[in-house]
Design a protein around this motif. Structure first.
Motif, short mmCIF file in Angstrom:
data_model
loop_
_atom_site.label_atom_id
_atom_site.label_comp_id
_atom_site.label_asym_id
_atom_site.label_seq_id
_atom_site.Cartn_x
_atom_site.Cartn_y
_atom_site.Cartn_z
N ALA A 284 0.82 -1.22 0.00
CA ALA A 284 0.00 0.00 0.00
C ALA A 284 0.85 1.27 0.00
O ALA A 284 0.40 2.33 -0.45
CB ALA A 284 -0.94 0.00 1.21
N GLN A 285 2.08 1.17 0.52
CA GLN A 285 2.95 2.33 0.61
C GLN A 285 3.96 2.41 -0.53
O GLN A 285 4.68 3.40 -0.65
CB GLN A 285 3.72 2.30 1.94
CG GLN A 285 2.83 2.24 3.16
CD GLN A 285 1.93 3.44 3.29
OE1 GLN A 285 2.34 4.57 3.01
NE2 GLN A 285 0.68 3.22 3.68
N PHE A 286 3.98 1.39 -1.37
CA PHE A 286 5.02 1.32 -2.40
C PHE A 286 4.77 2.35 -3.50
O PHE A 286 3.69 2.41 -4.08
CB PHE A 286 5.08 -0.08 -3.02
CG PHE A 286 6.12 -0.21 -4.09
CD1 PHE A 286 7.46 -0.30 -3.76
CD2 PHE A 286 5.75 -0.24 -5.42
CE1 PHE A 286 8.43 -0.41 -4.75
CE2 PHE A 286 6.71 -0.36 -6.42
CZ PHE A 286 8.05 -0.45 -6.08
N LYS A 287 5.78 3.15 -3.75
CA LYS A 287 5.71 4.13 -4.83
C LYS A 287 7.05 4.12 -5.55
O LYS A 287 8.03 4.70 -5.06
CB LYS A 287 5.42 5.52 -4.28
CG LYS A 287 4.00 5.67 -3.74
CD LYS A 287 3.73 7.10 -3.29
CE LYS A 287 2.31 7.23 -2.75
NZ LYS A 287 2.02 8.63 -2.30
N PRO A 288 7.11 3.47 -6.70
CA PRO A 288 8.38 3.45 -7.43
C PRO A 288 8.74 4.85 -7.92
O PRO A 288 7.89 5.73 -8.03
CB PRO A 288 8.09 2.51 -8.60
CG PRO A 288 6.61 2.58 -8.79
CD PRO A 288 6.04 2.76 -7.42
N ALA A 289 10.01 5.05 -8.16
CA ALA A 289 10.47 6.34 -8.67
C ALA A 289 9.74 6.67 -9.97
O ALA A 289 9.58 5.81 -10.84
CB ALA A 289 11.97 6.31 -8.89
N GLN A 290 9.28 7.90 -10.09
CA GLN A 290 8.57 8.31 -11.29
C GLN A 290 9.52 8.37 -12.49
O GLN A 290 10.65 8.86 -12.37
CB GLN A 290 7.94 9.68 -11.09
CG GLN A 290 6.76 9.68 -10.14
CD GLN A 290 5.61 8.85 -10.64
OE1 GLN A 290 5.13 9.05 -11.76
NE2 GLN A 290 5.16 7.91 -9.83
N PRO A 291 9.08 7.87 -13.63
CA PRO A 291 9.94 7.97 -14.81
C PRO A 291 10.07 9.42 -15.26
O PRO A 291 9.27 10.29 -14.87
CB PRO A 291 9.19 7.14 -15.86
CG PRO A 291 7.77 7.14 -15.41
CD PRO A 291 7.82 7.18 -13.92
N VAL A 292 11.07 9.68 -16.06
CA VAL A 292 11.27 11.02 -16.60
C VAL A 292 10.07 11.39 -17.47
O VAL A 292 9.61 10.58 -18.29
CB VAL A 292 12.56 11.07 -17.44
CG1 VAL A 292 12.69 12.43 -18.13
CG2 VAL A 292 13.76 10.80 -16.56
N ALA A 293 9.54 12.58 -17.26
CA ALA A 293 8.37 13.01 -18.03
C ALA A 293 8.79 13.54 -19.40
O ALA A 293 9.89 14.08 -19.57
CB ALA A 293 7.63 14.10 -17.28
N MET A 294 7.91 13.38 -20.36
CA MET A 294 8.14 13.96 -21.68
C MET A 294 8.12 15.48 -21.60
O MET A 294 7.47 16.05 -20.74
CB MET A 294 7.03 13.52 -22.64
CG MET A 294 7.18 12.16 -23.25
SD MET A 294 5.88 11.94 -24.50
CE MET A 294 6.29 10.31 -25.13
N PRO A 295 8.80 16.14 -22.52
CA PRO A 295 8.58 17.59 -22.66
C PRO A 295 7.13 17.85 -23.02
O PRO A 295 6.42 16.96 -23.52
CB PRO A 295 9.52 17.98 -23.80
CG PRO A 295 10.50 16.87 -23.91
CD PRO A 295 9.79 15.64 -23.48
N ASP A 296 6.67 19.07 -22.79
CA ASP A 296 5.29 19.42 -23.11
C ASP A 296 5.02 19.17 -24.59
O ASP A 296 5.82 19.54 -25.45
CB ASP A 296 5.01 20.87 -22.77
CG ASP A 296 4.99 21.10 -21.27
OD1 ASP A 296 4.24 20.40 -20.58
OD2 ASP A 296 5.74 21.96 -20.80
N GLY A 297 3.89 18.57 -24.86
CA GLY A 297 3.51 18.31 -26.23
C GLY A 297 2.32 19.13 -26.64
O GLY A 297 2.41 20.05 -27.44
N SER A 298 1.15 18.81 -26.06
CA SER A 298 -0.02 19.65 -26.28
C SER A 298 0.28 21.05 -25.77
O SER A 298 1.19 21.23 -24.95
CB SER A 298 -1.23 19.07 -25.53
OG SER A 298 -1.68 17.88 -26.10
#
Length: 811
Positions: free
Chosen positions: A790-804
């Motif tokens: 319930a507490q597990f939160k993997p590291a967030q992947p790198v986000a894309m640059p803004d597209g829309s």
């Protein structure tokens, strides 16, 4: 004697009190003030800075609209120049010395000739008192009020919006706020008021700091319009979910019990033929839109030409010159209710354009259309064209194709946003039907020749679409006397369906939860998977030959990244489209007995084709950038900082190709294992065993990632990065309490199977240290998950640059 003096004094006191309680007459109160005549007359007091309003229409309903004629300039904050705020019906009601501005509740009505029935509904639901005034002077049925406090307030709720977006705490500063007289005017059917409003506070957000000279002092202008309601000659047109129009609805408590209590009506402009019986007729009053004089050339001409496309649709509906586009007169106020406006809006970053309207809440009649077009949108198209064409070759003239593509896009954009102000919704299925509507979101359509040359000649449409003509016909056709309108409208829709036109709008097209395999944003082609494969082939060739020819002479070499971003991610929206084929469902907005199919599973072969196309986008070959290109991208020089439009970096100042690849791969995987899609895969497989199930999809995904032999070098690193992303996405799905338990159980089973495979593979990994590291990290992630799911939160992947376009929106 003392008694006489006392009586005299008492009489004087009483007379003074009576005179003090008696309001002055209006003429004496406004003597020497500047008078403005209009729907409501008002007076300007230069000495005190006050506006005194003459209320001569007590208990008479009118429309009140507040707006923002000068904005903040940040897409993220969404407070643009020309933004329409709240629009509501109000009336002045006198109670003793008080004048209340009351908003009746039009969401609940009794459309009945029975006054008692109407009153019972009116009293059942709350109304709103917007403001209270004290009478300054009274002449019969006329009352003079000090209107200044009403105008010098935060009517657009800027302080709340800045606070909710974590930009700081702000409050209105009356000492730095004042009436803005140049835009305070009177017209026969509307009175316009404007004020300069300053919010004082302690700024803490980067957005407000980036667009204000002093972020602790935010000064804008707020506008108020009092508008005469339209007459009763407008005819309401019924709403149909297949028509493509927005609806306005209310509950009618006078409805017979065997009829629906919720009433739906179209939002549209009033348009009538001079001769309704004629196949082609001029309009009694044409719809005229005016283009912002502040738009530069060639933008201005493009906006006028693109908006004018709609006349093609009105001609198809039998109107001659009923839709017109003109340049705004020099002395016109864009906030004046009499002008439908197309504004050219400047912001600090590129943002959404949108079409809004002021409507009559009683009928759905559009009183004013207002289009806001972001001035940086055309530059994004120009940038994409630079990446596609790489036109900057030494000794050769620069191609004009980039400018042409950007201008072609502006034509389409103007038509799109004007369409909203005509009452039309998005049609996100039009791209699969030969780009049948300008109400879709269009990416540039391009092809690559055998010589590798990009052809942009058909990047955007050059006219109104076939769907748009059918929609306008439904919304605006003027029928001859004696016509049964319901039958005539149904006939229009029947013919539209016979033509094979398809209408699917917003919620169904969004990637989060959307299931329709034909309705997407920024996609092309009849089949999303086929188009994705085509794009990936072109993308690979473009990347293999990408060079400094994509940037201007004397531009820093690091700026190659600017045009590289949209080319590397040229497939990003087609990935969204293809992912919706997986666990997808064909459906229509069918109504009973209209002959349309309602729902149909996507054939299994089509789903697996989409799966394979998606998997190709996360392969090392697709994610890798050529070494010769990487060698040409140095760290950013002074004056050219890294922005949200560029790839993120985990390597400090240097360009990070692994982060670029991670952002692309993570997006594909997140769509493939999206919780709602996973739930549909389970459900559809349970109803039809031939449908791909979630177990089969996950098994194939793991086989193509973790269980595929690893390559060496750069591509091996890309492969291991994708392995980690795949596991993280599975762990996230298993931990997601919004997902059905069946989905979470399947994800847990797949994770457990993968864990056992990892242990076996680790024992046989030998000297392959990179492979060992990948397996050990994967096992550590699973172990951390198993300890506290319930507490597990993997590291967030790198986000894309803004597209829309950046910010909240479209519209």
């Amino acid at each position: 004697m003392k008694k006489i003096y006392f009586l005299i004094l008492l009489a004087i006191t009483l007379a003074t009190a009576v005179n003090a309680q008696k309001p002055a007459d209006i003429e004496s109160k406004v003597k020497g003030l500047t008078k403005y005549t209009g729907y409501f007359n008002f007076y300007w007091d230069e000495n005190t800075g006050r506006v005194l309003l003459e209320v001569d229409k007590l208990n008479t309903e009118f429309l009140y609209v507040n707006s923002l004629p000068s904005g903040v300039g940040s897409n993220d904050l969404g407070l643009d120049r020309g933004q329409i705020g709240d629009s509501r019906i109000v009336k002045f009601v006198k109670s003793g010395p008080k004048i209340l501005l009351i908003q009746p509740n039009y969401a609940y009505r009794a459309v009945s000739n029975n006054a008692d029935e109407r009153k019972s509904v009116e009293e059942a639901f709350a109304q709103s008192v917007i403001w209270g005034f004290k009478a300054e002077a009274i002449d019969g049925d006329k009352v003079l009020i000090d209107f200044t406090p009403f105008l010098l307030r935060d009517s657009h709720h800027l302080a709340d919006r800045l606070g909710s977006s974590d930009q700081g705490n702000f409050n209105l500063d009356e000492s730095r706020s004042a009436i803005y007289l140049p835009n305070t005017k009177g017209f026969p059917e509307n009175s316009e008021f404007e004020a300069t409003i300053t919010l004082d506070g302690k700024a803490k957000g980067s957005e407000i700091s980036s667009v204000t000279p002093d972020p602790n002092s935010v000064t804008v202008r707020m506008h108020h319009s009092f508008i005469k309601l339209p007459d009763d000659n407008y005819k309401v047109r019924k709403f149909d979910p297949r028509s493509g129009f927005y609806d306005m609805s209310y509950m009618d408590y006078a409805t017979p019990i065997d009829q629906p209590i919720v009433k739906h009506m179209l939002t549209r402009h009033r348009l009538q033929k001079k001769d309704p019986s004629a196949a082609m007729s001029e309009a009694v009053k044409p719809i005229v839109y005016y283009v912002d004089r502040g738009a530069p050339e060639p933008v201005r001409t493009a906006l006028m030409e693109g908006a004018a496309w709609w006349n093609q649709a009105f001609e198809a509906a039998g109107y001659k010159n009923a839709f017109q586009v003109k340049l705004l007169p020099e002395d016109a106020d864009p906030m004046d209710i009499r002008y439908n406006i197309i504004q050219w809006i400047h912001r600090s970053t590129r943002g959404w354009s949108y079409g809004a309207s002021i409507d009559d809440p009683r009928t759905g009649e559009i009183i004013k259309g207002q289009v806001s077009l972001g001035s940086l949108r055309d530059r994004q198209d120009f940038l994409i064209a630079e990446g596609l064409l790489q036109p900057y070759e030494d000794g050769k003239p620069v191609s004009g194709k980039m400018l042409k593509m950007a201008i072609d896009r502006l034509h389409q954009l103007a038509a799109h946003e004007v369409g909203h102000t005509l009452g039309l919704q998005h049609n996100f299925a039009a791209s699969t039907n030969n780009r049948a509507s300008v109400m879709d979101y269009p990416p540039p359509a391009f092809t690559m020749g055998t010589d590798g040359a990009i052809d942009l000649s058909n990047a955007y449409t050059t006219e109104i679409g076939t769907w748009d003509k059918r929609a306008i016909l439904y919304g605006y056709q003027d029928f001859p006397a004696g016509t049964n309108e319901d039958d005539a409208l149904n006939s229009i829709l029947t013919e539209t369906l016979k033509q094979g036109q398809l209408f699917i709008t917003d919620e169904d097209a969004r990637p989060e939860g959307g299931a329709h395999p034909l309705a997407h944003l920024w996609d092309n082609g009849k089949n999303a998977a086929d188009e994705l494969n085509r794009l990936m082939d072109i993308r690979r060739k473009l990347l293999d030959n990408f060079s400094e020819k994509a940037i201007r002479q004397n531009a820093p070499m690091a700026t190659i990244e600017e045009p590289l971003v949209p080319i590397y991610l040229i497939h990003r929206y087609q990935v969204e489209a293809a992912s919706k084929m997986l666990g997808g469902l064909y459906y229509t907005y069918a109504v009973k007995n209209d002959g349309q199919p309602t729902t149909r599973f996507v054939p299994p072969a089509e789903q697996w084709k989409a799966f394979n196309a998606l998997m190709l986008t996360i392969s090392p070959n697709a994610l890798a950038l050529p070494e010769k290109l990487l060698e040409k991208i140095p760290p950013r020089p002074d004056g050219y900082p890294r922005t949200r439009e560029l790839f993120k970096s985990r390597t400090g100042l240097t360009f990070d190709p692994m982060a670029a690849a991670e952002s692309a791969a993570a997006t594909t995987l997140s769509f493939m294992l999206q919780p709602e899609r996973a739930a549909r895969l389970v459900e559809y497989n349970s109803r039809d065993v031939n449908q791909p199930g979630l177990i089969a999809v996950i098994d194939k995904l793991i086989a193509a990632t973790w269980k595929t032999p690893q390559q060496g070098g750069y591509k091996g690193e890309l492969q291991r990065m994708v392995n980690n992303l795949t596991l993280k996405q599975l762990l996230t799905l298993a931990a997601n309490t919004r997902a059905p338990e069946s989905v979470r159980g399947i994800a847990l089973m797949a994770i457990d199977d993968l864990k056992r495979w990892m242990y076996i593979s680790l024992r046989s990994a030998g000297d392959n240290t990179n492979n060992k590291a990948n397996l050990i990290f994967g096992l550590s992630q699973i172990s951390a998950f198993e300890k506290e799911p319930a507490q597990f939160k993997p590291a967030q992947p790198v986000a894309m640059p803004d597209g829309s376009p950046i910010g909240e929106g479209d519209f």
